[in-house]
Design an enzyme around this catalytic site. Structure first.
Site, PDB file in Angstrom:
ATOM      1  N   HIS A 172       0.936  -1.426   0.105  1.00 20.78           N
ATOM      2  CA  HIS A 172       0.163  -0.137   0.384  1.00 20.78           C
ATOM      3  C   HIS A 172       0.217   1.166  -0.154  1.00 20.78           C
ATOM      4  CE1 HIS A 172       1.061  -0.201   4.318  1.00 20.78           C
ATOM      5  NE2 HIS A 172       0.245   0.998   4.822  1.00 20.78           N
ATOM      6  N   GLU A 210       6.921   4.590  13.747  1.00 19.55           N
ATOM      7  CA  GLU A 210       5.379   4.513  14.548  1.00 19.55           C
ATOM      8  C   GLU A 210       5.672   4.726  15.998  1.00 19.55           C
ATOM      9  OE1 GLU A 210       2.711   1.606  12.089  1.00 19.55           O
ATOM     10  OE2 GLU A 210       4.918   0.537  12.195  1.00 19.55           O
ATOM     11  N   HIS A 234       7.475  -2.020   1.795  1.00 19.54           N
ATOM     12  CA  HIS A 234       7.640  -0.981   2.778  1.00 19.54           C
ATOM     13  C   HIS A 234       8.966  -0.191   1.625  1.00 19.54           C
ATOM     14  CE1 HIS A 234       3.772  -1.860   3.147  1.00 19.54           C
ATOM     15  NE2 HIS A 234       3.819  -2.129   4.425  1.00 19.54           N
TER      16      HIS A 234
HETATM   17  C1  BG6 Z   1       1.945  -2.525   7.347  1.00 23.52           C
HETATM   18  C2  BG6 Z   1       1.915  -3.047   7.811  1.00 23.52           C
HETATM   19  O1  BG6 Z   1       1.301  -2.767   6.136  1.00 23.52           O
HETATM   20  O2  BG6 Z   1       2.033  -0.558   7.201  1.00 23.52           O
HETATM   21  C3  BG6 Z   1       2.138  -2.112   9.885  1.00 23.52           C
HETATM   22  O3  BG6 Z   1       1.640  -4.658   8.235  1.00 23.52           O
HETATM   23  C4  BG6 Z   1       2.210  -0.607  10.127  1.00 23.52           C
HETATM   24  O4  BG6 Z   1       2.591  -2.854  10.975  1.00 23.52           O
HETATM   25  C5  BG6 Z   1       2.358   0.149   8.076  1.00 23.52           C
HETATM   26  O5  BG6 Z   1       1.716  -0.111  10.766  1.00 23.52           O
HETATM   27  C6  BG6 Z   1       1.813   0.856   8.123  1.00 23.52           C
HETATM   28  O6  BG6 Z   1       1.471   1.624   7.015  1.00 23.52           O
HETATM   29  P1  BG6 Z   1       0.785   3.599   7.192  1.00 23.52           P
HETATM   30  O7  BG6 Z   1       0.573   3.459   5.763  1.00 23.52           O
HETATM   31  O8  BG6 Z   1       0.275   3.431   8.217  1.00 23.52           O
HETATM   32  O9  BG6 Z   1       2.284   4.127   7.496  1.00 23.52           O
END
Ligand code: BG6
Length: 493
Positions: A172, A210, A234
């Site tokens: 994503h 985070e 990611h």
């Molecule tokens: C997800 C992970 O793919 O991405 C999570 O499984 C993580 O652990 C998240 O918190 C972070 O995504 P974003 O878009 O909130 O930065």
């Protein structure tokens, strides 16, 4: 669209809000319906009520929401089914026919929002039930595989059921407007591209941290850890976006070819790298918050990493010798995802510097979230007598454009699946190339249980050893201030 894992966390937090946004904006095709699948028992009406209740938590309130939600929820259906049981898929076929009134509807979009252990099982059951029809597409969440071997096996299974053009491996991060903008920033501007190489860039940092822990996901996270959860997909995507070559024509194939080329150019990790250029950590308790080992469904002696910092290299003409530092962590002081490009220092500093501190290098910060913006730091004369130089910032913020479009990464990506655009999805060769690079890390940890796992208290910037890794380069991590509210708050702690 058939969602496996329809009673789970991802569905309520991300998929349904995304579908609702697409519906509200008139971006779903006529006749679009969702069949949610899960083991939890629901009827259509109880499932609709559950989703409406969750949407109220996860979608920002707006006018006429009540009415739009009522319309949207009419498109939702539910089927109680155990996805691991091949014998139950006949029920799905029957339900599809009943709902579409078609003999054998084939414009199906399967979405696997299940635990990863089902990723290899569901496609085979779909095939046995003849649901892998020509116009069908399948979306799979990450992590795609636990290591190189399992990723290859999964690719093999998917290739035996679907053509590659039917498979959408979702990451994503690529759906984020700000991630896509890295490409536009680099390739739509003549002024940066000539500088974007080892001659002018000293090093690059990519950070995705985070300020939350693992929440209710202990069971999932124990078998995953930060490397599989964030780094192998990611973070390495962010490196690819920063490092890739411009394709002659921008389309799915060309773009994805360039991503693979970056992964294939990653300098293989040596024993020394594994020892010295990777820092793994795990958060420990603070006065008010649990440490990782105290979280629900986590072993009291768990060695699962919640933090990783790594130095990696790219061996090609553009990047040879430029370190790319990446890091991710849970329970850090703030949530931020950003890329910081550090340009080389001026060869000589002829001015005095305000306060005696002389930053001689320009820095470009591409912040993906929150406060999506781009900042260029440069030196200028401090007003007044003499020739003191101070660093100032030139910045662009998405909020100046009226903010980001409604809907998040998932809305964009689901819409792309519906349209059949695979650009922002990971191809089979990219998954394997990325695993090929990271596999030695997992193997090393497995074979060396004594390899250090450093504790860091909740709310700190991770183990001190990661600072030491940066100090070797004569630098410090760029840590944004704790409470990000605007670009004035870029500061280094
Ligand atoms: C997800 C992970 O793919 O991405 C999570 O499984 C993580 O652990 C998240 O918190 C972070 O995504 P974003 O878009 O909130 O930065």
């Amino acid at each position: 669209m058939i969602i496996f894992g329809a009673s789970g966390d991802l569905t309520k937090r991300k998929l349904m809000p995304a579908l609702y946004t697409l519906y509200k904006d008139g971006r779903l095709p006529d006749g679009f319906i969702v069949i949610g699948i899960g083991r939890t028992e629901y009827e259509d009406d109880t499932y609709r009520a559950y989703i409406r209740q969750e949407l109220e938590r996860f979608v920002a309130p707006e006018e006429q929401m009540e009415e739009t939600m009522a319309d949207f929820s009419k498109r939702l259906h539910y089927l109680t089914l155990n996805p691991a049981d091949a014998g139950e898929y006949g029920k799905l076929d029957a339900r599809l026919q009943e709902l579409t009134g078609g003999e054998e509807p084939d414009n199906l979009l399967f979405y696997l929002a299940t635990p990863p252990s089902l990723y290899g099982v569901i496609p085979l059951h779909l095939k046995a039930a003849h649901l892998n029809r020509p116009r069908t597409r399948i979306v799979v969440e990450k992590p795609f595989g636990y290591d190189l071997k399992s990723a290859r096996e999964l690719n093999h299974i998917y290739a035996s059921v679907f053509e590659e053009h039917q498979i959408y491996r979702i990451d994503h991060f690529l759906g984020k407007e700000t991630a896509q903008n890295i490409l536009a920033f680099r390739f739509a501007n003549g002024i940066f591209e000539p500088l974007w190489n080892r001659n002018y860039i000293d090093y690059v940092e990519s950070t995705a941290v985070e300020n939350l822990g693992i929440e209710q996901r202990g069971g999932f996270y124990e078998g995953t850890g930060a490397l599989r959860d964030m780094v192998q997909n990611h973070l390495i995507q962010l490196v690819a976006l920063t490092a890739l070559e411009p394709p002659a024509v921008f389309n799915a194939d060309n773009f994805r070819n360039e991503v693979v080329k970056v992964y294939e150019s990653l300098t293989p990790l040596t024993e020394e790298d594994l020892n010295e250029h990777i820092v793994r950590g795990q958060y420990t308790a603070s006065a008010t918050k649990n440490g990782y080992r105290e979280e629900k469904n986590v072993a009291p002696d768990s060695r699962t990493e919640t933090y990783i910092a790594m130095k990696i290299g790219i061996e090609n003409w553009r990047w040879n010798g430029v370190p790319f530092y990446i890091r991710t962590g849970k329970q850090m002081p703030t949530k931020v995802t950003e890329i910081v490009v550090h340009f080389r220092e001026t060869p000589h500093q002829m001015f005095r510097c305000e306060g005696g501190h002389c930053p001689r290098a320009n820095k470009l910060i591409l912040r993906l979230q929150p406060n999506e913006d781009i900042v260029l730091k440069f030196g200028m004369k401090a007003p007044g007598p003499g020739f003191d130089v101070k660093q100032v910032m030139m910045d662009f913020s998405y909020s100046d454009l009226g903010g980001l479009p409604t809907g998040d990464a998932y809305a964009r990506l689901i819409e792309d699946c519906i349209q059949g655009d695979q650009t922002l999805f990971t191809r089979s060769d990219a998954v394997e190339a990325s695993w090929r690079f990271f596999d030695p890390v997992l193997r090393y940890w497995k074979e060396h249980p004594e390899a250090p796992l450093y504790g860091y208290p909740v709310g700190t910037w991770g183990p001190l050893e990661s600072e030491a890794m940066m100090h070797e380069h004569g630098a410090d991590w760029t840590n944004p201030c704790k409470n990000l509210t605007n670009t004035d708050e870029y500061c280094e702690l």
